[in-house]
Design an enzyme around this catalytic site. Structure first.
Site: not given
Ligand code: ACO
Length: 331
Positions: A117, A258, A288
């Site tokens: 990214c 980003h 993203n």
């Molecule tokens: N729909 C419903 N529930 C979901 C989904 C979904 N799509 N995805 C995950 N959950 C659930 C999980 O299973 C978890 O359930 P549990 O509590 O029963 O275990 C719960 O939701 C919370 O999951 P988390 O992973 O803790 O959710 P979080 O609030 O962290 O959000 C996300 C996830 C959106 C991926 C976030 O962590 C994020 O944005 N991370 C950073 C991404 C990023 O910046 N990437 C960098 C660039 S990418 C690149 O370089 C290609």
């Protein structure tokens, strides 16, 4: 005798996104998720996705043509085409060579950068240095991804996040000019590769009968861990770009982060006390798009008149590697 200052200016920008749209409602039919969860946790409502098998160079060339047209630069005038991507057309040669051929930019060297990214800002850092060193006058810098080519459509924690796009800018050397790219900053931490990566197809796991499972060729991400690092590193990067440009947050007209997660963007904006009208956000429309995210947003913000001539724009990015990067550009 004092040297004439050289500025590196953005002479034109362009973007290209696939027409096909995948909404949160569409994703509800594919995996166990909901519009409510995706919107609340990421800020994404829809993303544009390419038809399977679309080469990145198609979007990248389209975005590049638009940037060249605005800059009034002919393809033959380009000295270099640089592309930030992790989803290039082939493993080799570089995607930049495919773009060079499609544009007919026969005098340009071609180079790809792999910084996920952060790829476009990494590229800007390199382009700025090459132009300032007198090694190039006009450069096409593209950030593009077909991230859906490495999306695991059974993994709800990643497949709801990504989209496809390309964004481009023509960078031009100006003797004695002011403004343009005021600062760039790039950084990495290779000890955390295991938190965000795509394993298959490289020399560690070449595509053989043994490794040819879809699982090897899709994005693996520890979302919660990545989130924490993204907030810290994007903030540090923004701070460093400001310091290098000798500016304060209040000198910035528009902050273009980003677009990975609305909550990451809001956390950083809060630290710098940027009011909402100074932050450009389009994650709801594209998700993203990795290396395309920043140039896509810059082009859109310019088209909407949100970024105008004379404006100072701060950009900050974070991605797989980990890599992070930032820039201040005066338009
Ligand atoms: N729909 C419903 N529930 C979901 C989904 C979904 N799509 N995805 C995950 N959950 C659930 C999980 O299973 C978890 O359930 P549990 O509590 O029963 O275990 C719960 O939701 C919370 O999951 P988390 O992973 O803790 O959710 P979080 O609030 O962290 O959000 C996300 C996830 C959106 C991926 C976030 O962590 C994020 O944005 N991370 C950073 C991404 C990023 O910046 N990437 C960098 C660039 S990418 C690149 O370089 C290609």
């Amino acid at each position: 005798m004092a040297e004439t200052p050289v500025s590196v200016r953005i002479a034109g920008t362009g973007r290209s996104v696939p027409e096909k749209i995948l909404t949160n409602a569409d994703l509800e039919k594919i995996v166990d998720t909901s519009d409510e969860w995706i919107t609340a946790r990421s800020g994404i409502k829809r993303r544009h996705i390419a038809e399977p098998g679309t080469p990145l160079s198609e979007l990248a060339t389209d975005a590049g043509r638009k940037a060249l047209a605005e800059a009034n630069v002919e393809p033959e005038e380009l000295d270099l085409i640089l592309v930030g991507t992790v989803t290039g057309d082939f493993k080799f040669p570089s995607t930049a060579t495919f773009i060079q051929a499609k544009l007919g930019a026969r005098n340009a060297a071609s180079l790809d950068i792999s910084a996920a990214c952060s790829g476009w800002i990494y590229g800007l850092h390199v382009v700025k240095s090459i132009i300032k060193a007198g090694e190039a006058n006009k450069v096409l810098l593209v950030g593009g991804e077909i991230l859906t080519s490495m999306t695991d459509w059974t993994d709800r924690s990643t497949c709801v996040l990504f989209g496809d796009a390309a964004g481009a800018a023509v960078l031009r050397r100006e003797e004695g000019g002011t403004g343009g790219v005021l600062s760039t900053y790039i950084a990495s931490n290779g000890e955390l590769t295991h938190l965000l990566y795509g394993p298959g197809g490289g020399s560690a796991h070449p595509a053989t009968d043994r490794t040819l499972s879809p699982d090897m060729f899709t994005v693996k991400m520890a979302g919660r861990e990545v989130f924490k690092h993204a907030v810290v590193c994007m903030e540090e990067a923004a701070q460093e770009a400001l310091r290098r440009a000798n500016l304060q947050p209040e000198d910035i007209d528009v902050f273009i982060p980003h677009q990975a997660n609305i909550r990451i963007i809001e956390a950083i904006a809060k630290r710098f006390k940027f009011p909402s009208e100074k932050i450009y956000i389009n994650i709801q429309e594209y998700g993203n798009t990795s290396a395309a995210s920043i140039p896509l947003a810059i082009d859109e913000a310019r088209e909407k008149g949100i970024v105008r001539p004379g404006h100072k724009v701060l950009c900050s990015a974070f991605g797989g590697g980990f890599t992070w990067a930032s820039t201040v550009i005066e338009f």
